[in-house]
Write a protein that holds these residues in place. Structure first.
Motif, mmCIF file in Angstrom:
data_model
loop_
_atom_site.group_PDB
_atom_site.id
_atom_site.type_symbol
_atom_site.label_atom_id
_atom_site.label_comp_id
_atom_site.label_asym_id
_atom_site.label_seq_id
_atom_site.Cartn_x
_atom_site.Cartn_y
_atom_site.Cartn_z
ATOM 1 N N GLY A 1 0.797 -1.217 0.000
ATOM 2 C CA GLY A 1 0.000 0.000 0.000
ATOM 3 C C GLY A 1 0.834 1.274 0.000
ATOM 4 O O GLY A 1 2.056 1.263 0.161
ATOM 5 N N ILE A 2 0.149 2.393 -0.128
ATOM 6 C CA ILE A 2 0.749 3.724 -0.264
ATOM 7 C C ILE A 2 1.653 4.035 0.926
ATOM 8 O O ILE A 2 1.286 3.821 2.080
ATOM 9 C CB ILE A 2 -0.360 4.778 -0.379
ATOM 10 C CG1 ILE A 2 -1.195 4.547 -1.648
ATOM 11 C CG2 ILE A 2 0.209 6.186 -0.367
ATOM 12 C CD1 ILE A 2 -2.480 5.332 -1.680
ATOM 13 N N ASP A 3 2.853 4.549 0.627
ATOM 14 C CA ASP A 3 3.814 5.024 1.628
ATOM 15 C C ASP A 3 4.294 3.949 2.598
ATOM 16 O O ASP A 3 4.798 4.269 3.677
ATOM 17 C CB ASP A 3 3.246 6.213 2.417
ATOM 18 C CG ASP A 3 3.156 7.474 1.573
ATOM 19 O OD1 ASP A 3 4.017 7.658 0.695
ATOM 20 O OD2 ASP A 3 2.225 8.273 1.786
ATOM 21 N N GLY B 1 -0.394 -2.910 4.348
ATOM 22 C CA GLY B 1 -1.273 -1.745 4.376
ATOM 23 C C GLY B 1 -0.533 -0.439 4.148
ATOM 24 O O GLY B 1 0.693 -0.362 4.242
ATOM 25 N N ALA B 2 -1.295 0.601 3.875
ATOM 26 C CA ALA B 2 -0.729 1.927 3.659
ATOM 27 C C ALA B 2 0.025 2.391 4.902
ATOM 28 O O ALA B 2 -0.413 2.168 6.025
ATOM 29 C CB ALA B 2 -1.844 2.915 3.322
ATOM 30 N N GLN B 3 1.183 2.992 4.695
ATOM 31 C CA GLN B 3 2.038 3.569 5.724
ATOM 32 C C GLN B 3 2.549 2.549 6.742
ATOM 33 O O GLN B 3 2.965 2.919 7.833
ATOM 34 C CB GLN B 3 1.315 4.716 6.446
ATOM 35 C CG GLN B 3 0.980 5.859 5.515
ATOM 36 C CD GLN B 3 0.336 7.024 6.215
ATOM 37 O OE1 GLN B 3 -0.265 6.876 7.269
ATOM 38 N NE2 GLN B 3 0.466 8.204 5.639
ATOM 39 N N ALA B 4 2.527 1.277 6.382
ATOM 40 C CA ALA B 4 3.067 0.252 7.281
ATOM 41 C C ALA B 4 4.592 0.279 7.248
ATOM 42 O O ALA B 4 5.199 0.629 6.234
ATOM 43 C CB ALA B 4 2.560 -1.125 6.865
ATOM 44 N N LEU B 5 5.212 -0.093 8.365
ATOM 45 C CA LEU B 5 6.657 -0.239 8.449
ATOM 46 C C LEU B 5 6.951 -1.699 8.718
ATOM 47 O O LEU B 5 6.724 -2.198 9.835
ATOM 48 C CB LEU B 5 7.232 0.639 9.571
ATOM 49 C CG LEU B 5 8.718 0.431 9.886
ATOM 50 C CD1 LEU B 5 9.587 0.749 8.670
ATOM 51 C CD2 LEU B 5 9.128 1.252 11.090
ATOM 52 N N THR C 1 -0.467 -4.379 8.914
ATOM 53 C CA THR C 1 -0.557 -2.930 8.965
ATOM 54 C C THR C 1 0.134 -2.424 10.224
ATOM 55 O O THR C 1 0.442 -3.191 11.132
ATOM 56 C CB THR C 1 -2.026 -2.451 8.989
ATOM 57 O OG1 THR C 1 -2.654 -2.944 10.179
ATOM 58 C CG2 THR C 1 -2.788 -2.921 7.771
ATOM 59 N N GLY C 2 0.361 -1.127 10.267
ATOM 60 C CA GLY C 2 0.903 -0.500 11.463
ATOM 61 C C GLY C 2 2.390 -0.233 11.363
ATOM 62 O O GLY C 2 3.052 -0.560 10.387
ATOM 63 N N SER C 3 2.893 0.408 12.440
ATOM 64 C CA SER C 3 4.312 0.756 12.496
ATOM 65 C C SER C 3 4.834 0.473 13.905
ATOM 66 O O SER C 3 4.548 1.231 14.824
ATOM 67 C CB SER C 3 4.500 2.237 12.153
ATOM 68 O OG SER C 3 5.844 2.603 12.219
#
Length: 198
Positions: free
Chosen positions: A134-136, A152-156, A168-170
């Protein structure tokens, strides 16, 4: 190489429309997302020999200028790569991506943990087949993302993600397991679109 490029172009054509040659040629001529992937394919071919390696890096520079995407020619990427949007995508040297990977804008896939890291030589990510990122999102270091998973978006992602999972998540963690049919495909046969909730 031509077969792989054709698979990349097909992956960028809307799945709900017939993948006809006119549509594929339109993508090849007009879409920066396809242009940067084609430049990577040619660059990866030239990267094999030391004498032509500078040309590979020139093509990488063109893809940065043209599509705001940096794909190192030393990355290993299977056929069917789809960049949803080319802006700010970075794929580092040594990264391995499987077949049919779909990547949103702003994604970084790299082994460089940066200065001050406890172990800067952590290795490079390995992304399985038919993974959606996902994005970023950032996939960093010596991690493996299993086949058919969704990041997911913005996951690290700094830890392994099993196959057929949504993370997902960081830092990213598995939040859902996808249904796997007996034939080895997703139950609904339509993988999530990068950046949209699974």
């Amino acid at each position: 190489m031509l077969t792989t490029i054709a698979a990349d172009i097909r992956a960028n054509v809307n799945r709900e429309l017939p993948r006809t040659w006119p549509r594929m040629m339109g993508k090849l001529l007009l879409a920066p997302t396809v242009h940067v992937v084609v430049m990577y394919r040619i660059g990866a071919f030239l990267y094999r020999w030391r004498i032509t390696r500078p040309l590979a890096f020139i093509l990488r520079s063109f893809s940065i200028i043209w599509g705001s995407t940096e794909i190192h020619p030393g990355a290993q990427i299977g056929p069917g790569l789809c960049l949803v949007h080319s802006m700010k995508v970075v794929i580092g040297n040594g990264a391995v991506l499987g077949e049919g990977v779909r990547i949103g804008q702003g994604v970084t896939i790299s082994g460089d943990a940066g200065r001050g890291a406890r172990n800067p030589l952590r290795g490079c990510p390995v992304i399985g087949d038919h993974v959606t990122i996902g994005i970023d999102a950032i996939v960093m270091g010596n991690v493996t993302v299993g086949d058919h998973s969704v990041i997911g978006a913005q996951a690290l992602v700094i830890h392994d993600v099993p196959a057929w999972c949504v993370a997902t998540g960081s830092p990213a963690r598995v939040v859902r397991r996808l249904n796997e049919s007996p034939e080895g495909g997703n139950a609904d046969q339509s993988p999530p679109i990068a950046g949209q909730p699974a």
